[in-house]
Motif scaffolding. Structure first.
Motif, PDB file in Angstrom:
ATOM      1  N   GLN A 218      37.409  34.252  43.540  1.00 12.48           N
ATOM      2  CA  GLN A 218      37.516  32.809  43.098  1.00 12.48           C
ATOM      3  C   GLN A 218      38.758  32.565  42.284  1.00 12.48           C
ATOM      4  O   GLN A 218      39.529  31.577  42.504  1.00 12.48           O
ATOM      5  CB  GLN A 218      36.356  32.503  42.409  1.00 12.48           C
ATOM      6  N   ALA A 219      38.900  33.569  41.468  1.00 15.09           N
ATOM      7  CA  ALA A 219      40.267  33.527  40.772  1.00 15.09           C
ATOM      8  C   ALA A 219      41.434  33.196  41.309  1.00 15.09           C
ATOM      9  O   ALA A 219      42.368  32.736  41.273  1.00 15.09           O
ATOM     10  CB  ALA A 219      40.398  34.644  39.462  1.00 15.09           C
ATOM     11  N   ILE A 220      41.708  34.014  42.722  1.00 17.79           N
ATOM     12  CA  ILE A 220      42.771  34.097  43.606  1.00 17.79           C
ATOM     13  C   ILE A 220      43.134  32.808  44.015  1.00 17.79           C
ATOM     14  O   ILE A 220      43.882  32.103  44.253  1.00 17.79           O
ATOM     15  CB  ILE A 220      42.636  35.201  44.545  1.00 17.79           C
ATOM     16  N   ASP A 221      41.940  32.049  44.450  1.00 18.14           N
ATOM     17  CA  ASP A 221      42.068  30.867  45.110  1.00 18.14           C
ATOM     18  C   ASP A 221      42.150  29.706  44.068  1.00 18.14           C
ATOM     19  O   ASP A 221      43.169  28.987  44.430  1.00 18.14           O
ATOM     20  CB  ASP A 221      40.606  30.536  46.032  1.00 18.14           C
ATOM     21  N   ALA A 222      41.549  30.049  43.091  1.00 21.88           N
ATOM     22  CA  ALA A 222      42.066  28.800  42.208  1.00 21.88           C
ATOM     23  C   ALA A 222      43.600  29.043  41.430  1.00 21.88           C
ATOM     24  O   ALA A 222      44.089  27.837  41.420  1.00 21.88           O
ATOM     25  CB  ALA A 222      41.179  29.094  40.692  1.00 21.88           C
ATOM     26  N   THR A 223      44.174  30.062  41.537  1.00 15.35           N
ATOM     27  CA  THR A 223      45.615  30.239  41.288  1.00 15.35           C
ATOM     28  C   THR A 223      46.504  29.557  42.542  1.00 15.35           C
ATOM     29  O   THR A 223      47.440  28.697  42.141  1.00 15.35           O
ATOM     30  CB  THR A 223      45.938  31.657  41.041  1.00 15.35           C
ATOM     31  N   THR A 224      45.861  29.906  43.829  1.00 15.81           N
ATOM     32  CA  THR A 224      46.718  29.256  44.933  1.00 15.81           C
ATOM     33  C   THR A 224      46.427  27.949  45.010  1.00 15.81           C
ATOM     34  O   THR A 224      47.322  27.053  45.492  1.00 15.81           O
ATOM     35  CB  THR A 224      46.686  30.224  46.132  1.00 15.81           C
ATOM     36  N   GLY A 225      45.317  27.396  44.703  1.00 15.40           N
ATOM     37  CA  GLY A 225      45.007  26.032  44.861  1.00 15.40           C
ATOM     38  C   GLY A 225      45.276  25.252  43.769  1.00 15.40           C
ATOM     39  O   GLY A 225      46.394  24.561  43.680  1.00 15.40           O
ATOM     40  N   HIS A 226      44.498  25.284  42.791  1.00 12.79           N
ATOM     41  CA  HIS A 226      44.626  24.379  41.443  1.00 12.79           C
ATOM     42  C   HIS A 226      46.259  24.586  40.986  1.00 12.79           C
ATOM     43  O   HIS A 226      46.756  23.461  40.279  1.00 12.79           O
ATOM     44  CB  HIS A 226      43.515  24.496  40.551  1.00 12.79           C
ATOM     45  N   ALA A 227      46.643  25.710  40.891  1.00 17.87           N
ATOM     46  CA  ALA A 227      47.951  26.082  39.960  1.00 17.87           C
ATOM     47  C   ALA A 227      49.065  25.846  41.218  1.00 17.87           C
ATOM     48  O   ALA A 227      50.442  26.355  40.738  1.00 17.87           O
ATOM     49  CB  ALA A 227      47.685  27.290  39.501  1.00 17.87           C
ATOM     50  N   GLN A 228      48.941  25.893  42.638  1.00 18.31           N
ATOM     51  CA  GLN A 228      49.628  25.742  43.637  1.00 18.31           C
ATOM     52  C   GLN A 228      50.567  27.013  43.463  1.00 18.31           C
ATOM     53  O   GLN A 228      51.920  26.775  43.525  1.00 18.31           O
ATOM     54  CB  GLN A 228      50.575  24.667  43.365  1.00 18.31           C
ATOM     55  N   ALA A 229      50.033  28.257  43.033  1.00 16.22           N
ATOM     56  CA  ALA A 229      51.025  29.281  43.304  1.00 16.22           C
ATOM     57  C   ALA A 229      51.386  29.660  44.704  1.00 16.22           C
ATOM     58  O   ALA A 229      50.659  29.800  45.585  1.00 16.22           O
ATOM     59  CB  ALA A 229      50.212  30.687  42.605  1.00 16.22           C
ATOM     60  N   ALA A 230      52.660  30.196  45.058  1.00  9.09           N
ATOM     61  CA  ALA A 230      53.300  30.426  46.201  1.00  9.09           C
ATOM     62  C   ALA A 230      52.559  31.877  46.525  1.00  9.09           C
ATOM     63  O   ALA A 230      52.398  31.970  47.810  1.00  9.09           O
ATOM     64  CB  ALA A 230      54.685  30.659  46.089  1.00  9.09           C
ATOM     65  N   ALA A 231      52.256  32.591  45.758  1.00 10.71           N
ATOM     66  CA  ALA A 231      51.606  34.031  45.977  1.00 10.71           C
ATOM     67  C   ALA A 231      50.326  34.424  45.245  1.00 10.71           C
ATOM     68  O   ALA A 231      50.272  33.768  43.996  1.00 10.71           O
ATOM     69  CB  ALA A 231      52.617  35.098  45.608  1.00 10.71           C
ATOM     70  N   PRO A 232      49.291  35.062  45.594  1.00 14.79           N
ATOM     71  CA  PRO A 232      48.465  35.329  44.790  1.00 14.79           C
ATOM     72  C   PRO A 232      48.666  36.090  43.441  1.00 14.79           C
ATOM     73  O   PRO A 232      49.811  36.878  43.268  1.00 14.79           O
ATOM     74  CB  PRO A 232      47.554  36.022  45.694  1.00 14.79           C
ATOM     75  N   PRO A 233      47.827  35.879  42.353  1.00  8.79           N
ATOM     76  CA  PRO A 233      47.874  36.502  41.475  1.00  8.79           C
ATOM     77  C   PRO A 233      47.938  38.155  41.556  1.00  8.79           C
ATOM     78  O   PRO A 233      47.286  38.530  42.534  1.00  8.79           O
ATOM     79  CB  PRO A 233      46.905  36.155  40.305  1.00  8.79           C
ATOM     80  N   THR A 234      48.309  38.889  40.639  1.00  8.71           N
ATOM     81  CA  THR A 234      48.311  40.410  40.797  1.00  8.71           C
ATOM     82  C   THR A 234      46.939  40.717  40.412  1.00  8.71           C
ATOM     83  O   THR A 234      46.328  40.225  39.891  1.00  8.71           O
ATOM     84  CB  THR A 234      49.481  41.229  39.906  1.00  8.71           C
ATOM     85  N   ALA A 235      46.757  42.118  40.991  1.00  9.50           N
ATOM     86  CA  ALA A 235      45.301  42.613  40.869  1.00  9.50           C
ATOM     87  C   ALA A 235      45.103  43.026  39.323  1.00  9.50           C
ATOM     88  O   ALA A 235      44.109  42.786  38.824  1.00  9.50           O
ATOM     89  CB  ALA A 235      45.194  44.161  41.586  1.00  9.50           C
ATOM     90  N   ALA A 236      46.109  42.949  38.574  1.00 11.04           N
ATOM     91  CA  ALA A 236      46.034  43.177  37.169  1.00 11.04           C
ATOM     92  C   ALA A 236      45.594  41.681  36.550  1.00 11.04           C
ATOM     93  O   ALA A 236      44.759  41.745  35.576  1.00 11.04           O
ATOM     94  CB  ALA A 236      47.230  43.825  36.593  1.00 11.04           C
ATOM     95  N   GLN A 237      46.224  40.906  36.727  1.00 13.01           N
ATOM     96  CA  GLN A 237      45.866  39.771  36.478  1.00 13.01           C
ATOM     97  C   GLN A 237      44.459  39.284  36.807  1.00 13.01           C
ATOM     98  O   GLN A 237      43.736  38.509  36.018  1.00 13.01           O
ATOM     99  CB  GLN A 237      47.015  38.511  37.002  1.00 13.01           C
ATOM    100  N   VAL A 238      44.178  39.273  37.942  1.00 14.39           N
ATOM    101  CA  VAL A 238      42.642  39.170  38.355  1.00 14.39           C
ATOM    102  C   VAL A 238      41.714  39.874  37.711  1.00 14.39           C
ATOM    103  O   VAL A 238      40.812  39.072  36.861  1.00 14.39           O
ATOM    104  CB  VAL A 238      42.606  39.437  39.962  1.00 14.39           C
ATOM    105  N   ALA A 239      42.139  41.018  37.218  1.00 11.78           N
ATOM    106  CA  ALA A 239      41.088  41.845  36.798  1.00 11.78           C
ATOM    107  C   ALA A 239      40.878  41.347  35.075  1.00 11.78           C
ATOM    108  O   ALA A 239      39.770  41.275  34.518  1.00 11.78           O
ATOM    109  CB  ALA A 239      41.246  43.311  36.704  1.00 11.78           C
TER     110      ALA A 239
END
Ligand code: HEC
Ligand code: HEC
Length: 496
Positions: A218-239
């Motif tokens: 969910q956190a990955i999808d929220a970052t690429t969706g709502h925050a329009q990130a070009a790349a997914p967040p790192t594993a450390a950021q997700v954790a």
């Protein structure tokens, strides 16, 4: 059965954030080493009826990834999930931010913070659904091999259906409230339509690991969706994000009329909430509690001590009376997809229940096993299209936003003969994920804590306040509540 705040997996995640990997089960059993244990922190804010509080069992951490801009439009998770709104977003807060920034706050990014993605930034009319109802646009692609056909019959903003740039099936715009990113260790379903419940939250043995996996995706999808990130967040950021979220507990702390809510024998407040017992299926209304315990309709017991205290103030007695109504006032449940069309239950035309039949998780109020339901909130309010007069009367109590309306055809009537029928909806709910006719308009009932801080209510923000919400239920299920009973129910809901 676990108590949330002491779950070692959560502490483990906090440490893992620094080490870039999610902990394995073995490491999870280890207490945090080196350094002092975290000091729990409470943040408190005034809200509509008193004070809302959010407890962070891991201590204050305003620098974490949850608060960082990880995409391209300046948004963080906190843009839509703030502690002053019980980790949700109130329409009032959206309005204040629009006023303060002339609509330039990242919240109003046109991708989903406007009625349509081609919105002119700074024009209130282009953001009316967010400003008036707290709604975010959720764009979902029609599933391949859907059992139904869907066409748009009312398109107030011009983007109800949008083409897929890659030539696939069209995308459907639905408009939904941010669900609170708190109290997450009581969930059985992630998102209104369950689309982020990738690993099921239905068994205690796998619950915490699956919850962490779901929330990570969910956190990955929220970052690429709502925050329009070009790349997914790192594993450390997700954790880091997931560990932070799982340490949060939010509830109303203070009521302007009744005073402190965690007082004089009540079991209210964020600290008690952090220790509330929960496991998948606890107090299941359909008899699937894994302990074999029968369903107890008295699922809410926070204020029972006040009800039994003859010296309690009138305001406190009202809250306790509202809790008793929530637990016991009889409701005839009819025409609810997920219950009255449920073959396993024998498709009962009516089910004698209470508010807690659907809100069965003790002192939390979501459903302790996944059970998406259609109570009518997504039915269309175009003149003459709602066949059930009780649902129409319920919807008439609400401040319904002007949403796109879709015509669905090719599905059988789920309740009666199974003859083909066509119907109208503003949000297909789970049917937009599964493609199944039987899932139309079905979504989860959210956790009912921290309500006073995050109006409006229902997935589409149609209940401007809790009075409208109670009036909806009163008509929808023909409850016959008196004015005094409505008052007490609202006082109770505002104290959760
Ligand atoms: C633009 C606003 C916005 C932003 C930014 C945002 N969210 Fe959300 N969030 C929503 C909406 C809207 C939903 C509900 C959508 C639905 O049910 O279809 C939601 C749902 C959730 C849920 C599900 C809760 C539940 O009860 O199922 C979680 C958890 C969550 N968000 C966490 C996050 C995290 C973590 C981030 C940052 C990476 C984030 N959100 C960023 C709007 C936002
Ligand atoms: C038949 C099942 C059912 C019954 C009975 C029921 N609810 Fe609900 N409730 C739901 C569902 C499903 C939702 C989510 C609907 C939506 O978001 O559109 C919901 C949503 C809510 C919400 C909004 C939460 C939010 O964050 O927006 C509140 C408050 C609530 N219910 C209170 C009550 C009260 C009070 C009663 C009894 C008078 C009651 N419910 C009876 C199924 C039920």
């Amino acid at each position: 059965m676990h108590k949330n705040s002491h779950d070692p997996m959560i502490a483990c995640l906090r440490l893992a954030a620094a080490a870039t990997a999610l902990c394995g089960a073995a490491a999870a059993a280890e207490p945090p080493r080196g350094g002092a244990p975290p000091v729990p922190a409470v943040q408190a804010f005034f809200d509509a009826t008193g004070v809302t509080a959010t407890l962070d069992v891991n201590g204050p951490q305003p620098q974490g990834a949850f608060f960082q801009s990880l995409g391209t439009n300046g948004r963080s998770c906190a843009t839509c999930h703030g502690a002053s709104q019980a980790m949700g977003l109130s329409a009032e807060a959206a309005q204040m931010r629009f006023l303060a920034t002339g609509g330039q706050d990242p919240l109003f990014a046109p991708v989903d913070g406007a009625n349509c993605p081609n919105a002119r930034r700074g024009s209130p009319a282009a953001h009316s659904l967010l400003l008036e109802h707290g709604l975010i646009r959720v764009s979902l692609q029609l599933p391949a091999a859907a059992q139904y056909t869907l066409t748009v019959v009312h398109d107030p903003y011009g983007c109800a259906l949008t083409a897929d740039p890659n030539g696939g099936l069209p995308f459907v715009s639905v408009y939904r409230r941010p669900l609170p990113a708190t109290n997450l260790s009581f969930l059985s379903t992630i998102m209104f339509d369950g689309r982020e419940t990738h690993a099921p939250l239905n068994a205690e043995a796998t619950f915490m690991a699956n919850l962490i996996a779901d929330l990570s995706q969910q956190a990955i999808d929220a970052t690429t969706g709502h925050a329009q990130a070009a790349a997914p967040p790192t594993a450390a950021q997700v954790a880091d994000i997931v560990g932070f979220e799982l340490g949060l507990f939010s509830a109303q702390a203070y009521d302007a009329r009744a005073g402190w809510l965690a007082a004089d024998g009540s079991s209210s407040g964020v600290r008690a909430l952090a220790n509330q017992e929960y496991y998948p299926g606890v107090n299941d209304v359909l008899g699937a509690d894994p302990t074999g315990d029968a369903f107890n309709p008295a699922a809410m017991t926070l204020f029972s001590a006040w009800g039994a205290d003859p010296d309690a103030s009138a305001a406190r007695r009202a809250i306790a009376a509202g809790e008793a109504l929530f637990d016991s006032f009889p409701i005839q449940i009819t025409n609810v997809r997920g219950l009255n069309d449920n073959a396993a239950l024998g498709k009962p035309a009516a089910i004698a229940g209470t508010c807690t039949s659907c809100h069965d998780a003790p002192n939390v109020g979501d459903h302790s096993l996944p059970l998406p339901l259609d109570i009518g909130t997504a039915h269309a309010t175009l003149a003459g299209v709602e066949p059930d007069p009780a649902i129409a009367a319920g919807l008439a109590q609400l401040s319904m936003p002007d949403l796109p309306v879709y015509l669905v055809s090719g599905c059988p009537d789920p309740f009666g003969s199974g003859a083909p029928e066509s119907f109208y909806t503003s949000d297909p709910g789970k049917a937009l994920i599964s493609g199944q006719c039987s899932d139309f308009n079905r979504g989860k009932g959210p956790i009912l804590r921290g309500l006073a801080a995050r109006a409006p209510y229902f997935h589409n923000g149609a209940a401007a306040n809790l009075d409208e919400l109670v009036n909806f239920y009163n008509q929808r299920f023909q409850m016959g509540l008196t004015a005094a009973q409505k008052h007490d129910l609202v006082a109770f809901l505002n104290s959760l």
